[in-house]
Design a protein around this motif. Structure first.
Motif, PDB file in Angstrom:
ATOM      1  N   LEU A  29       0.826  -1.223   0.000  1.00  0.00           N
ATOM      2  CA  LEU A  29       0.000   0.000   0.000  1.00  0.00           C
ATOM      3  C   LEU A  29       0.852   1.262   0.000  1.00  0.00           C
ATOM      4  CD1 LEU A  29      -2.916  -0.976   2.422  1.00  0.00           C
ATOM      5  CD2 LEU A  29      -3.087  -0.471  -0.012  1.00  0.00           C
ATOM      6  N   GLU A  30       1.932   1.248   0.775  1.00  0.00           N
ATOM      7  CA  GLU A  30       2.823   2.413   0.793  1.00  0.00           C
ATOM      8  C   GLU A  30       3.489   2.607  -0.567  1.00  0.00           C
ATOM      9  OE1 GLU A  30       5.385   1.540   4.093  1.00  0.00           O
ATOM     10  OE2 GLU A  30       4.017   2.477   5.546  1.00  0.00           O
ATOM     11  N   LYS A  31       3.881   1.516  -1.215  1.00  0.00           N
ATOM     12  CA  LYS A  31       4.471   1.604  -2.562  1.00  0.00           C
ATOM     13  C   LYS A  31       3.440   2.137  -3.551  1.00  0.00           C
ATOM     14  CE  LYS A  31       7.346   0.454  -5.932  1.00  0.00           C
ATOM     15  NZ  LYS A  31       7.797   1.608  -6.632  1.00  0.00           N
ATOM     16  N   TRP A  32       2.215   1.638  -3.462  1.00  0.00           N
ATOM     17  CA  TRP A  32       1.138   2.104  -4.340  1.00  0.00           C
ATOM     18  C   TRP A  32       0.885   3.596  -4.113  1.00  0.00           C
ATOM     19  CZ3 TRP A  32      -3.622   4.249  -3.135  1.00  0.00           C
ATOM     20  CH2 TRP A  32      -4.477   4.440  -4.220  1.00  0.00           C
ATOM     21  N   GLN A  33       0.906   4.015  -2.856  1.00  0.00           N
ATOM     22  CA  GLN A  33       0.680   5.426  -2.539  1.00  0.00           C
ATOM     23  C   GLN A  33       1.788   6.299  -3.143  1.00  0.00           C
ATOM     24  OE1 GLN A  33       0.684   6.372   1.637  1.00  0.00           O
ATOM     25  NE2 GLN A  33      -0.403   8.293   1.323  1.00  0.00           N
ATOM     26  N   GLU A  34       3.024   5.865  -3.057  1.00  0.00           N
ATOM     27  CA  GLU A  34       4.134   6.621  -3.652  1.00  0.00           C
ATOM     28  C   GLU A  34       3.980   6.688  -5.171  1.00  0.00           C
ATOM     29  OE1 GLU A  34       7.843   4.878  -2.503  1.00  0.00           O
ATOM     30  OE2 GLU A  34       7.434   5.122  -0.357  1.00  0.00           O
ATOM     31  N   ASP A  35       3.662   5.539  -5.780  1.00  0.00           N
ATOM     32  CA  ASP A  35       3.475   5.510  -7.234  1.00  0.00           C
ATOM     33  C   ASP A  35       2.308   6.405  -7.644  1.00  0.00           C
ATOM     34  OD1 ASP A  35       5.565   3.745  -7.392  1.00  0.00           O
ATOM     35  OD2 ASP A  35       4.308   1.965  -7.667  1.00  0.00           O
ATOM     36  N   SER A  36       1.249   6.377  -6.864  1.00  0.00           N
ATOM     37  CA  SER A  36       0.072   7.200  -7.159  1.00  0.00           C
ATOM     38  C   SER A  36       0.418   8.680  -7.071  1.00  0.00           C
ATOM     39  CB  SER A  36      -1.054   6.848  -6.186  1.00  0.00           C
ATOM     40  OG  SER A  36      -2.178   7.656  -6.424  1.00  0.00           O
ATOM     41  N   LYS A  38       3.371  10.023  -7.508  1.00  0.00           N
ATOM     42  CA  LYS A  38       4.220  10.338  -8.661  1.00  0.00           C
ATOM     43  C   LYS A  38       3.369  10.497  -9.920  1.00  0.00           C
ATOM     44  CE  LYS A  38       8.348   7.949  -7.009  1.00  0.00           C
ATOM     45  NZ  LYS A  38       9.214   6.774  -7.216  1.00  0.00           N
ATOM     46  N   PHE A  39       2.430   9.569 -10.113  1.00  0.00           N
ATOM     47  CA  PHE A  39       1.555   9.639 -11.283  1.00  0.00           C
ATOM     48  C   PHE A  39       0.747  10.934 -11.294  1.00  0.00           C
ATOM     49  CE2 PHE A  39      -2.729   9.151 -12.953  1.00  0.00           C
ATOM     50  CZ  PHE A  39      -2.450   8.898 -14.286  1.00  0.00           C
ATOM     51  N   HIS A  40       0.149  11.264 -10.143  1.00  0.00           N
ATOM     52  CA  HIS A  40      -0.659  12.480 -10.068  1.00  0.00           C
ATOM     53  C   HIS A  40       0.189  13.721 -10.330  1.00  0.00           C
ATOM     54  CE1 HIS A  40      -3.681   9.882  -8.162  1.00  0.00           C
ATOM     55  NE2 HIS A  40      -4.534  10.747  -8.668  1.00  0.00           N
ATOM     56  N   SER A  41       1.388  13.723  -9.787  1.00  0.00           N
ATOM     57  CA  SER A  41       2.280  14.860 -10.015  1.00  0.00           C
ATOM     58  C   SER A  41       2.593  15.006 -11.500  1.00  0.00           C
ATOM     59  CB  SER A  41       3.564  14.671  -9.214  1.00  0.00           C
ATOM     60  OG  SER A  41       4.471  15.695  -9.492  1.00  0.00           O
ATOM     61  N   LYS A  42       2.953  13.897 -12.144  1.00  0.00           N
ATOM     62  CA  LYS A  42       3.258  13.939 -13.573  1.00  0.00           C
ATOM     63  C   LYS A  42       2.029  14.308 -14.387  1.00  0.00           C
ATOM     64  CE  LYS A  42       7.016  10.594 -13.508  1.00  0.00           C
ATOM     65  NZ  LYS A  42       7.449   9.251 -13.921  1.00  0.00           N
ATOM     66  N   PHE A  43       0.871  13.781 -13.995  1.00  0.00           N
ATOM     67  CA  PHE A  43      -0.369  14.080 -14.714  1.00  0.00           C
ATOM     68  C   PHE A  43      -0.712  15.564 -14.625  1.00  0.00           C
ATOM     69  CE2 PHE A  43      -4.978  14.676 -14.663  1.00  0.00           C
ATOM     70  CZ  PHE A  43      -5.287  14.233 -15.938  1.00  0.00           C
ATOM     71  N   TYR A  44      -0.606  16.132 -13.423  1.00  0.00           N
ATOM     72  CA  TYR A  44      -0.930  17.548 -13.281  1.00  0.00           C
ATOM     73  C   TYR A  44       0.076  18.432 -14.011  1.00  0.00           C
ATOM     74  CZ  TYR A  44      -4.550  16.224  -9.989  1.00  0.00           C
ATOM     75  OH  TYR A  44      -5.659  15.679  -9.414  1.00  0.00           O
ATOM     76  N   ASP A  45       1.350  18.023 -14.040  1.00  0.00           N
ATOM     77  CA  ASP A  45       2.339  18.762 -14.835  1.00  0.00           C
ATOM     78  C   ASP A  45       1.957  18.719 -16.308  1.00  0.00           C
ATOM     79  OD1 ASP A  45       3.786  19.349 -12.573  1.00  0.00           O
ATOM     80  OD2 ASP A  45       5.275  17.751 -12.882  1.00  0.00           O
ATOM     81  N   TRP A  46       1.592  17.533 -16.790  1.00  0.00           N
ATOM     82  CA  TRP A  46       1.177  17.384 -18.182  1.00  0.00           C
ATOM     83  C   TRP A  46      -0.065  18.225 -18.468  1.00  0.00           C
ATOM     84  CZ3 TRP A  46      -3.449  15.352 -20.043  1.00  0.00           C
ATOM     85  CH2 TRP A  46      -3.509  15.181 -21.419  1.00  0.00           C
ATOM     86  N   GLN A  47      -0.998  18.227 -17.539  1.00  0.00           N
ATOM     87  CA  GLN A  47      -2.235  19.000 -17.725  1.00  0.00           C
ATOM     88  C   GLN A  47      -1.930  20.498 -17.800  1.00  0.00           C
ATOM     89  OE1 GLN A  47      -5.175  18.525 -14.612  1.00  0.00           O
ATOM     90  NE2 GLN A  47      -6.786  18.395 -16.152  1.00  0.00           N
ATOM     91  N   ARG A  48      -1.033  20.976 -16.966  1.00  0.00           N
ATOM     92  CA  ARG A  48      -0.646  22.399 -17.027  1.00  0.00           C
ATOM     93  C   ARG A  48       0.014  22.711 -18.370  1.00  0.00           C
ATOM     94  NH1 ARG A  48      -0.100  21.621 -11.462  1.00  0.00           N
ATOM     95  NH2 ARG A  48       1.964  20.710 -11.569  1.00  0.00           N
TER      96      ARG A  48
END
Length: 111
Positions: A29-36, A38-48
């Motif tokens: 779960l902690e690994k999934w949370q870290e990956d999530s 990272k994904f959200h950060s990259k997604f929001y950067d892409w969206q901007r």
């Protein structure tokens, strides 16, 4: 870790296997949370980036619209000029034919 109970070392630890399973699930779960994250950060950067790109495209499109309107206005004015000339030529030709017919009839009557 020892497989024996902390309270009674002669007995096997009942919850040790379950605790190991829970530790594995917690780590997953902690690994999934870290990956999530990272994904959200990259997604929001892409969206901007997409929003900025869309703004640039909108700017270019508005400039293109203005240019297209100018070109169309110029084209329409150029198309009207020959039309006006042609109308004037046809109008003069009709008047010339009418004048010739009137002159012919007047000549026939003797005037």
């Amino acid at each position: 870790m020892d497989d024996k109970c902390i309270l009674d070392p002669e007995r096997d630890c009942i919850g040790k296997a379950e605790a190991a399973k829970l530790e594995g699930r917690i780590q997953a779960l902690e690994k999934w949370q870290e990956d999530s994250e990272k994904f959200h950060s990259k997604f929001y950067d892409w969206q901007r980036e997409q929003i900025a790109r869309d703004a640039r495209l909108d700017e270019k499109l508005s400039g293109m619209d203005e240019n297209i309107k100018k070109v169309l206005a110029k084209q329409e004015s150029c198309e009207l000029k020959p039309g006006k000339r042609w109308d004037a030529i046809v109008d003069k030709a009709i008047w010339a034919v009418l004048a010739a017919m009137i002159a012919f009839f007047l000549a026939k009557i003797g005037l």
